[in-house]
Design a protein around this motif. Sequence first.
Motif, short mmCIF file in Angstrom:
data_model
loop_
_atom_site.label_atom_id
_atom_site.label_comp_id
_atom_site.label_asym_id
_atom_site.label_seq_id
_atom_site.Cartn_x
_atom_site.Cartn_y
_atom_site.Cartn_z
N LEU A 51 0.91 -1.23 0.08
CA LEU A 51 0.12 0.02 0.18
C LEU A 51 0.94 1.21 -0.25
O LEU A 51 0.55 2.25 -0.63
N ALA A 52 2.00 1.18 0.86
CA ALA A 52 2.87 2.41 0.83
C ALA A 52 3.54 2.65 -0.44
O ALA A 52 3.55 3.87 -0.90
N LYS A 53 3.96 1.57 -1.52
CA LYS A 53 4.29 1.66 -2.68
C LYS A 53 3.27 2.67 -3.71
O LYS A 53 3.78 3.34 -4.33
N VAL A 54 2.31 2.30 -3.33
CA VAL A 54 1.24 2.82 -4.30
C VAL A 54 1.28 4.35 -3.95
O VAL A 54 1.07 5.05 -4.88
N LEU A 55 1.28 4.72 -2.82
CA LEU A 55 1.30 6.13 -2.51
C LEU A 55 2.47 6.83 -2.59
O LEU A 55 2.72 8.10 -2.64
N TRP A 56 3.54 5.95 -2.68
CA TRP A 56 4.94 6.43 -3.34
C TRP A 56 4.87 7.08 -4.47
O TRP A 56 5.71 8.13 -4.58
N ALA A 57 4.01 6.68 -5.46
CA ALA A 57 3.93 7.44 -6.81
C ALA A 57 3.29 9.01 -6.62
O ALA A 57 3.64 9.59 -7.52
N LEU A 58 2.69 9.29 -5.46
CA LEU A 58 2.29 10.40 -5.19
C LEU A 58 3.05 11.23 -4.41
O LEU A 58 2.89 12.02 -3.42
N GLU A 59 4.58 10.93 -4.58
CA GLU A 59 5.48 11.60 -3.56
C GLU A 59 5.62 13.11 -3.20
O GLU A 59 5.66 13.43 -2.20
N ASP A 60 5.42 13.83 -4.28
CA ASP A 60 4.93 15.32 -4.14
C ASP A 60 3.79 15.82 -3.08
O ASP A 60 3.71 16.64 -2.73
N GLU A 61 2.94 14.81 -3.14
CA GLU A 61 1.91 15.14 -2.13
C GLU A 61 1.98 14.59 -0.68
O GLU A 61 1.10 14.96 0.25
N LEU A 62 2.81 13.78 -0.25
CA LEU A 62 3.07 13.12 0.70
C LEU A 62 3.33 14.04 2.08
O LEU A 62 2.90 13.67 3.18
N ASP A 63 3.97 15.13 1.76
CA ASP A 63 4.09 15.97 3.07
C ASP A 63 3.02 16.80 3.30
O ASP A 63 3.11 17.39 4.28
N LYS A 64 1.91 16.68 2.60
CA LYS A 64 0.39 17.23 3.02
C LYS A 64 -0.21 16.45 4.24
O LYS A 64 -1.24 17.17 4.77
N ARG A 65 0.16 15.35 4.33
CA ARG A 65 -0.44 14.50 5.23
C ARG A 65 -0.29 15.20 6.61
O ARG A 65 0.68 15.56 6.78
N PRO A 66 -1.07 14.64 7.40
CA PRO A 66 -0.93 15.18 9.03
C PRO A 66 0.34 14.69 9.57
O PRO A 66 0.70 13.51 9.33
N GLN A 67 1.16 15.59 10.20
CA GLN A 67 2.55 15.06 10.72
C GLN A 67 2.42 15.18 12.26
O GLN A 67 1.53 15.87 12.84
N GLY A 68 3.31 14.60 12.87
CA GLY A 68 3.84 14.88 14.18
C GLY A 68 4.09 16.19 14.43
O GLY A 68 4.54 17.16 13.65
N ARG A 69 4.65 16.60 16.02
CA ARG A 69 4.81 17.78 16.26
C ARG A 69 6.32 18.05 15.92
O ARG A 69 7.04 17.30 15.92
N PHE A 70 6.62 19.38 16.18
CA PHE A 70 8.16 19.82 15.73
C PHE A 70 9.06 18.87 16.50
O PHE A 70 10.35 18.32 16.06
N TYR A 71 8.95 18.63 17.87
CA TYR A 71 9.87 17.90 18.36
C TYR A 71 9.98 16.59 18.34
O TYR A 71 11.18 15.76 18.43
N HIS A 72 8.98 15.90 17.79
CA HIS A 72 8.89 14.60 17.34
C HIS A 72 9.92 14.49 16.09
O HIS A 72 10.63 13.52 15.99
N GLN A 73 9.63 15.57 15.14
CA GLN A 73 10.67 15.67 13.93
C GLN A 73 11.92 15.84 14.22
O GLN A 73 12.84 15.17 13.41
N ALA A 74 12.38 16.56 15.29
CA ALA A 74 13.43 16.71 15.97
C ALA A 74 14.26 15.53 16.31
O ALA A 74 15.57 15.18 15.83
N LEU A 75 13.46 14.96 17.12
CA LEU A 75 13.99 13.68 17.47
C LEU A 75 14.28 12.62 16.43
O LEU A 75 15.34 11.80 16.57
N GLY A 76 13.41 12.63 15.56
CA GLY A 76 13.41 11.68 14.26
C GLY A 76 14.69 12.06 13.40
O GLY A 76 14.75 10.95 12.92
N MET A 77 15.25 13.05 13.59
CA MET A 77 16.43 13.29 12.87
C MET A 77 17.81 12.58 13.33
O MET A 77 18.69 12.47 12.52
N LEU A 78 17.61 12.20 14.54
CA LEU A 78 18.82 11.43 15.39
C LEU A 78 18.95 10.15 14.84
O LEU A 78 17.92 9.16 14.69
N PRO A 79 19.97 9.57 14.70
CA PRO A 79 20.32 7.92 14.42
C PRO A 79 19.90 7.15 15.59
O PRO A 79 19.86 7.52 16.60
#
Length: 243
Positions: A184-212
């Motif tokens: 299912l994810a591969k189907v949506l991968w074809a809409l790559e330019d649209e994926l950033d529009k989906r609901p996201q977590g908060r900024f601090y989740h994204q900041a933590l997500g940047m760490l290995p």
Amino acid sequence: MPAISDRDVVRALRPFVRATGPLLDTLRTAQLSALRDRSLERDADRRAVDRLWDQLAKVKAPGTAAWTAMGVAERDAWWLNRVGRLVSLLAALPGVGGALADRLPIQSALGAAGQGLVLSALAGEHGFGSVENRVRLLAFVLFQRTVDGRVVDASAEDRETAELTSELGQRSGLRGIGRTVWKLAKVLWALEDELDKRPQGRFYHQALGMLPVVGVVGDYFGERSALKRVQRAAYEWFATAGG
């Protein structure tokens, strides 16, 4: 690269939505099967079987008597918590790579696929059972688009739906579910330019997500937080879409 049109979105979402039906059915039956298999021995007598099913009837899970007695809000909470945890974990796993993984569209595609699966479940609880309505819902919540949801290419849609659900009958348990979510994810991968529009977590989740390594924790809680926004947007759509 050409801009993604509403037609492109509908063409991707229709087989996606059709495939979520069998996947949700598998999740329902897997819940009951796991409960049954943990409790029932091969040589159990009839009385033990009866006691088991009496116990299962009290469990708040799809397909039980307790589920039938639950209100819509309770069922929504079940999908958001039980299924939401699973799809959030699947979406977060690439986060082990930290910032590098966050730049790969597959992580956003996995997140969008999980959100789409939960949205399809919520739509069913609120009386929006048609493919067209669910496509409209997903387009609105995930991509901020208003589409009609009607068939674009029926023959291609049938083939793609069959391929998306092919793992469910061949593999058992979480393996088949996980492989199907990946497809299912591969189907949506074809809409790559649209994926950033989906609901996201908060900024601090994204900041933590940047760490290995520990990024997977930030991504998981980010996906869980995003599902709350998915729910709010879905309720907005339910209130205005009509039955």
